[in-house]
Design a protein around this motif. Sequence first.
Motif, mmCIF file in Angstrom:
data_model
loop_
_atom_site.group_PDB
_atom_site.id
_atom_site.type_symbol
_atom_site.label_atom_id
_atom_site.label_comp_id
_atom_site.label_asym_id
_atom_site.label_seq_id
_atom_site.Cartn_x
_atom_site.Cartn_y
_atom_site.Cartn_z
ATOM 1 N N ILE A 1 -16.909 36.343 -5.714
ATOM 2 C CA ILE A 1 -16.261 36.326 -4.248
ATOM 3 C C ILE A 1 -17.238 35.220 -3.636
ATOM 4 C CG2 ILE A 1 -16.648 37.527 -2.208
ATOM 5 C CD1 ILE A 1 -15.832 39.955 -3.595
ATOM 6 N N LEU A 2 -18.803 35.047 -4.043
ATOM 7 C CA LEU A 2 -19.479 34.177 -3.307
ATOM 8 C C LEU A 2 -19.266 32.717 -3.695
ATOM 9 C CD1 LEU A 2 -22.823 36.199 -3.579
ATOM 10 C CD2 LEU A 2 -21.363 35.875 -1.669
ATOM 11 N N GLU A 3 -18.809 32.527 -5.243
ATOM 12 C CA GLU A 3 -18.413 31.358 -5.564
ATOM 13 C C GLU A 3 -17.225 30.746 -4.789
ATOM 14 O OE1 GLU A 3 -19.168 30.572 -10.327
ATOM 15 O OE2 GLU A 3 -17.646 32.079 -9.956
ATOM 16 N N ARG A 4 -16.053 31.544 -4.272
ATOM 17 C CA ARG A 4 -15.067 31.068 -3.592
ATOM 18 C C ARG A 4 -15.468 30.734 -2.151
ATOM 19 N NH1 ARG A 4 -11.683 36.438 -5.763
ATOM 20 N NH2 ARG A 4 -10.782 35.439 -7.541
ATOM 21 N N TYR A 5 -16.397 31.656 -1.680
ATOM 22 C CA TYR A 5 -16.633 31.567 -0.391
ATOM 23 C C TYR A 5 -17.621 30.228 -0.052
ATOM 24 C CZ TYR A 5 -17.946 32.930 4.433
ATOM 25 O OH TYR A 5 -18.047 33.020 5.873
ATOM 26 N N ASP B 1 -15.702 38.623 9.876
ATOM 27 C CA ASP B 1 -16.575 38.645 10.855
ATOM 28 C C ASP B 1 -17.929 37.815 10.478
ATOM 29 O OD1 ASP B 1 -15.193 40.003 12.974
ATOM 30 O OD2 ASP B 1 -15.443 41.729 11.766
ATOM 31 N N GLY B 2 -17.906 37.514 9.169
ATOM 32 C CA GLY B 2 -19.014 36.579 8.412
ATOM 33 C C GLY B 2 -20.043 37.381 7.928
ATOM 34 N N TYR B 3 -19.677 38.472 7.173
ATOM 35 C CA TYR B 3 -20.402 39.195 6.297
ATOM 36 C C TYR B 3 -19.866 40.233 5.513
ATOM 37 C CZ TYR B 3 -19.961 43.119 9.704
ATOM 38 O OH TYR B 3 -19.290 44.120 10.479
ATOM 39 N N LEU B 4 -20.361 40.627 4.564
ATOM 40 C CA LEU B 4 -19.891 41.466 3.271
ATOM 41 C C LEU B 4 -20.652 42.746 3.051
ATOM 42 C CD1 LEU B 4 -19.252 38.567 0.637
ATOM 43 C CD2 LEU B 4 -17.659 39.407 2.007
ATOM 44 N N ILE B 5 -19.859 43.690 2.915
ATOM 45 C CA ILE B 5 -20.542 44.825 2.662
ATOM 46 C C ILE B 5 -20.129 45.676 1.256
ATOM 47 C CG2 ILE B 5 -20.826 47.310 3.582
ATOM 48 C CD1 ILE B 5 -20.130 46.306 6.401
ATOM 49 N N PHE B 6 -21.045 46.005 0.323
ATOM 50 C CA PHE B 6 -20.690 46.362 -0.872
ATOM 51 C C PHE B 6 -21.576 47.749 -1.069
ATOM 52 C CE2 PHE B 6 -20.538 41.692 -1.310
ATOM 53 C CZ PHE B 6 -19.341 41.709 -1.847
ATOM 54 N N GLU B 7 -20.962 48.690 -1.853
ATOM 55 C CA GLU B 7 -21.477 50.117 -2.322
ATOM 56 C C GLU B 7 -21.311 50.269 -3.744
ATOM 57 O OE1 GLU B 7 -20.994 54.679 -1.302
ATOM 58 O OE2 GLU B 7 -19.910 53.316 -0.182
#
Length: 330
Positions: free
Chosen positions: A274-278, A258-264
């Motif tokens: 993850i961001l390097e790939r995206y 859906d175009g966003y990432l959630i982290f805890e």
Amino acid sequence: EPVDFLGNQDNVYKKIRSSSFPVRKLWYNIAKIAAVFLFILTLGSLFYYFHKTNHFFPEEFESVELLEKGRVVLPDGRIAEFETEQTRIQQSVSGNLTINSDTLKVDETKKGSEKISLTHVIVPYGKRSEIILTDGTKIWLNSGSQLSYPVKFTGNTREVYLSGEAFFYVESDPSKPFHVITADMKIRATGTRFNVTSYANDNQSQVVLLSGKVDAAKNKRFAGSMEMNPGERIVYSKTEENLKKDRVDVEHYASWIDGYLIFENEPVENIFKILERYYNKNILTEKLTGKPAFTGKLDLADDLGKVLNNIGFSASFSVECENDTFIIRP
């Protein structure tokens, strides 16, 4: 003087017996050694057989991080490329393959062979694809991933092969289970939604179930499987070679479609990968104090600099961009 022929015969027989004993003992020792060797060989063969990968995994064509364009490799060897960041690929029952608005006719078999071959979708860093299979199953393929599948599903199962990350919305068909096979795991489903992550350079692979039921096992012969319920995750450790199950917030693992990432409380080093790939950008990290982590939501519609600054505000680091490379400093 009379000759004692019987006595001489007994002496000769005793000498023959005594002289043949070392020879028989030698052959007995050789037989024992051969038996031990055969046992070890058999044991090794059994170990290899039981630990050998149960299903073959298609080789990756080349390192996805080196590709600038996405590729679809057809069963007959033809290659179609795409440059769009979001690409829609649909496989029809008639054999046609549509990539965005372009349609190709796909031959199910290689020339001179009756064996059904696979179509390979290769998505480089910075791009993503939505794939619709002939049975109606939808697959969202993330950056740096490869999916291999047959033009048509034959037999009693539906099998696809994944390297990287993908979200699956499997069309229900209890009579023909859907199998996702990675280099490490085999996931079995009938009709359900789940996310699979299995990058070759990661230390672990995992499957997260959103709805329905699946079971997962190591991709080894006769490996026992673990059943999953919605909200559960199974992780395969490549170093320990075992499976572990826990409960998670599934939104954290499926939000990327859906175009966003959630982290805890996620270590920032994992987030950078993850961001390097995206974004298909390099992120270099200087020595940070401690092991900074991040909790929050990232909008992937933002440029990478803004995303990194949002993380840095929480994790206490600064961001600089030099020659299209982002440098993280304490």
